[in-house]
Enzyme design. Structure first.
Site, PDB file in Angstrom:
ATOM      1  N   GLU A 245     -28.453  -8.952  19.247  1.00 51.63           N
ATOM      2  CA  GLU A 245     -29.672  -8.300  18.884  1.00 51.63           C
ATOM      3  C   GLU A 245     -29.759  -7.056  20.104  1.00 51.63           C
ATOM      4  O   GLU A 245     -29.524  -7.045  21.179  1.00 51.63           O
ATOM      5  CB  GLU A 245     -30.808  -9.501  19.374  1.00 51.63           C
ATOM      6  CG  GLU A 245     -32.156  -9.204  18.929  1.00 51.63           C
ATOM      7  CD  GLU A 245     -32.859  -8.245  19.824  1.00 51.63           C
ATOM      8  OE1 GLU A 245     -32.921  -7.070  19.604  1.00 51.63           O
ATOM      9  OE2 GLU A 245     -33.679  -9.041  20.502  1.00 51.63           O
ATOM     10  N   CYS A 282     -38.003  -5.274  22.941  1.00 48.15           N
ATOM     11  CA  CYS A 282     -37.298  -4.966  21.609  1.00 48.15           C
ATOM     12  C   CYS A 282     -38.300  -4.569  20.545  1.00 48.15           C
ATOM     13  O   CYS A 282     -37.783  -4.169  19.441  1.00 48.15           O
ATOM     14  CB  CYS A 282     -36.062  -5.867  21.261  1.00 48.15           C
ATOM     15  SG  CYS A 282     -36.543  -7.582  21.526  1.00 48.15           S
TER      16      CYS A 282
END
Lengths: 505, 505
Positions: A245, A282
């Site tokens: 990720e 994020c």
């Protein structure tokens, strides 16, 4: 042996810990223990692993005050934020406990022997089984929820895979204390040492990825880290999957109807979404498309006011602080104007000023449409919503895309924007903000490169599948089958002769 | 432009076809068409895509005689084998039609907005959506079932992804005729040209893997091919997943009880399993562990007799023929003795003699425990079943592991062997043979490296997941949701607020 240091980002003070960087022989021992623990964890079975996960959640909560104090001094994140994050970590372990009890995740399927167009077909039974020990690279920005006690660890242990954690250098003491908490819960259940382990130092990370005992790697980090780990994996005689990720811009579009309808409310939401936790998320929105006109002006004015009145943000470490300053300067050189940036007292820590930049739609270059980790957002002013589709196609694919719409916004334009987001993101958010990721069955945290490197999710119930592999038994005697695949077992959903069977009892 | 040649492996004759190698500008046009077709195929929806798959199956069957004749002249495989393989290809398309109608494969999940330990959680809805155009590298050894009309194509089209096929150079005319059949079914449904395409030549394969429109690659081929494709993928600015089905030894263990009980029957089964289709099957057993003693001797004698009486096998192409001869010689140099090998008339084609080699357990080296593509099997004689676990651990991980047991065989030994296979293969076969892969919901075709490169299956219902990615909608208005995610939809299994819901109606 190199001593591991810890740094308090609030004042920049570095001090030695009692931890040392993991050397190669220690890593070898850890990997060996993980291999041996794999059998114990797998044999424990679904229901007892669920108990283990619940016990870990309880252990985390019983150590809450200590864990948070340790993390505060290593990350500079606020107490409320860390308190919520620790709750989230406990919630994640408990959710995987539910996933195990439900049992659908093993995808049990039985095809009885039968005549087929290709002759007599054998009896086939299939389910997902643990992959084996997993390496997890903890993130800088979530000392709990994406680190040692994070979702990757919870998913791996739930799947039946021991986890070897590469501790992030920004929070070694938190990592150590976290592993102690998990270890205590495992010991209470009579488990071996190798179910969870933590390694320190960059060399240990490289050895770990190349070690034959490791069957998959999970990473929450940068594109550069993913490329380096993939290169190490490609050197293995037996490549293993990497679940990474990575980087995400998370564009957010405010349509004119929404700006006219609720400019102040959206300004407040945007401000919180890009500045909370120092913008080090994020899912932080890096680009906000704000319409020209009275509603958009009002929204921008309100947002500017909030940013101008904000205090400094303590970033996680020196590298992130420097990266933030550098990236902001690049954006400005590329033509973004400073819309609001308060004067802040930088002190001796890694403190930066939240920054709102502004650019016209025609000035949105690829450079400005890139991720800046930290409390920075670029407002892109646009005149005509019809121009947004083309502009959004130049923004890198992201974890999320958000859209605020209101009375009077054209339904076709909305649909086109949503279609665009659907093709280039993993989650489309309506009239809300991408931060504050709900941990639940339907959650998805992933998206096309560079937001992730593959087609997985790293949050939510289905993230367990990364650490499982299918295995089929052909014409097996019942006594050799896992109980989930025996005819009489009916405690989990199974697909029998092509039909999904309800759970009985 | 380079002309594509076709070679008849029965007589080695090469002739030019009317096909040419795909050049870069043609590849560009194909990729562009595939991108455009992606939308049509996705919008077609599950139920109409199921109709398309059924129509493709019918089209294949209506062209059966022509397709088989073309493939016979390009592969040297027998008419009955090709007839069965074409049926299998049709079955695969129809099975994915069932998968689409069932609808569970989209993994629809709805979490309604709710209070959570972390505050108010938004409404989240998640399902799997098509990944986009897929590149498929056809296999040499299955001109239908693992090539243009193979399982990867069926899974990709079912998922809603256009497929661009790299035709295997061993059967260009079959590939062309296959694509025509699929194309006809697509045209009948009003579909665009880009849903299916075929490219020829190695450079076209490389360009294809690097093309930005391509979102995943499926390969049935060699470890070398997989390494080369992975290297090309790593050069992309946006790496994409590779799903590779590679090399497999498929060990098969005959325990003493089985040998004593049914030596002749097992000899017959082994003979068919390693020689049918010229032994050119990824599930061909390459190693058979046969016990010492009267039962094992009888089994081996019967097997030798069958091999000695066998005729020559036509292999698919010159490279495979040469590789077979070379690998057999290597095995012999490494200490394997020829147990049976008939004299055969080699003629001008790519004909080889089926070969049974023999080695004692202590003589089983890593070199001999490797894959030999073609009609060769190594019999490994053993005295004590207790020595098998260690020996099997030196055999490379495989698609399958098989075990024949009978009266008197020790249950603990059986369990240990099964555990070993479970850790090192994708399918454990009891009292049967790994060849003859059933196409069904519970099937699995994959396993640890080098049998595949990841944790997927390339056969069976769940192989569709390779070409799907998760997408979540947060707080979306109902009119913007796919119908599968609207509250009132109940035609497919869905997980609502964490509970799997039965299908209504």
């Amino acid at each position: 042996m190199n001593v591991v240091n810890t740094v308090d980002p609030r004042d920049g003070r570095r001090r030695a810990t009692e931890l040392t960087e993991t050397d190669e022989s220690r890593l070898e021992a850890i990997a060996e223990q993980a291999s041996q623990a794999a059998r114990w964890l797998s044999d424990l079975g679904r229901l007892r692993r669920a108990e283990l996960l619940d016990a870990i959640a309880a252990e985390l909560e019983s150590r809450r005050a200590d864990l948070i104090a340790t993390a505060e001094a290593e990350t500079g994140l606020s107490h409320p934020r860390l308190d919520g994050e620790l709750t989230r970590a406990a919630v994640q372990f408990r959710m995987f406990g539910e996933v195990l009890r439900d049992g659908a995740y093993v995808e049990a399927a039985i095809d009885h022997a039968a005549d087929t167009p290709l002759g007599r077909g054998p009896d086939l039974r299939r389910m997902l089984v643990p992959l084996g020990p997993v390496a997890v690279f903890g993130a800088s920005n979530f000392p709990f929820a994406f680190s040692v006690v994070g979702g990757d660890t919870a998913a791996a242990l739930a799947a039946g895979c021991p986890a070897v954690l590469k501790a992030h250098p920004s929070h070694p003491l938190t990592s150590h204390a976290s592993a102690e908490a998990i270890g205590a819960a495992i010991r209470d259940l009579g488990g071996p040492a190798g179910v969870i382990a933590t390694v320190y130092g960059e060399p240990a990370g490289r050895w770990l990825v190349r070690h034959p005992a490791i069957r998959a790697v999970a990473l929450t980090g940068s594109v550069g880290a993913a490329r380096a780990i993939q290169a190490a994996i490609d050197e293995r005689p037996d490549p293993i999957p990497l679940y990474a990720e990575l980087s995400s811009v998370n564009p957010i579009v405010i349509l004119p109807g929404a700006a006219d309808d609720r400019a102040d409310e959206i300004a407040e939401g945007l401000f919180g979404s890009f500045t909370n936790s120092g913008g080090q998320l994020c899912t932080k929105p890096g680009l906000a498309f704000v319409p020209s006109g009275a509603g958009g002006d009002r929204l921008l004015e309100a947002l500017r006011g909030r940013v101008a009145a904000a205090g400094g943000a303590v970033l996680l470490n020196e590298r992130i602080r420097d990266g933030y300053e550098q990236r902001a300067a690049e954006f400005e050189r590329a033509g973004a104007r400073v819309s609001a940036r308060p004067e802040v007292d930088r002190g001796d820590g890694f403190v930066v000023a939240p920054t709102l930049l502004e650019v016209d739609l025609v000035g949105l270059t690829a450079e400005i449409a890139d991720e800046c980790f930290g409390p920075l957002m670029v407002v892109v002013r646009y005149d005509d919503a019809a121009d947004l589709d083309a502009a959004l196609a130049t923004v890198p694919p992201s974890l999320t895309g958000s859209l605020h719409h209101g009375p009077g916004d054209d339904a076709d334009a909305v649909r086109r924007l949503v279609d665009g987001f659907a093709g280039r993101t993993g989650r489309v958010v309506f009239d809300g903000y991408p931060t504050g990721v709900r941990v639940s069955w339907a959650q998805h945290h992933g998206g096309p490169w560079p937001s992730t490197n593959a087609v997985h999710t790293s949050v939510g119930a289905t993230s367990i599948r990364r650490f499982l592999r299918p295995l089929a038994w052909q014409d097996a005697p019942a006594w050799l089958l896992p109980e989930e695949l025996r005819d009489e077992y009916a405690a989990i959903p199974r697909r029998v002769d092509g039909r999904l069977q309800p759970v009985v009892g």
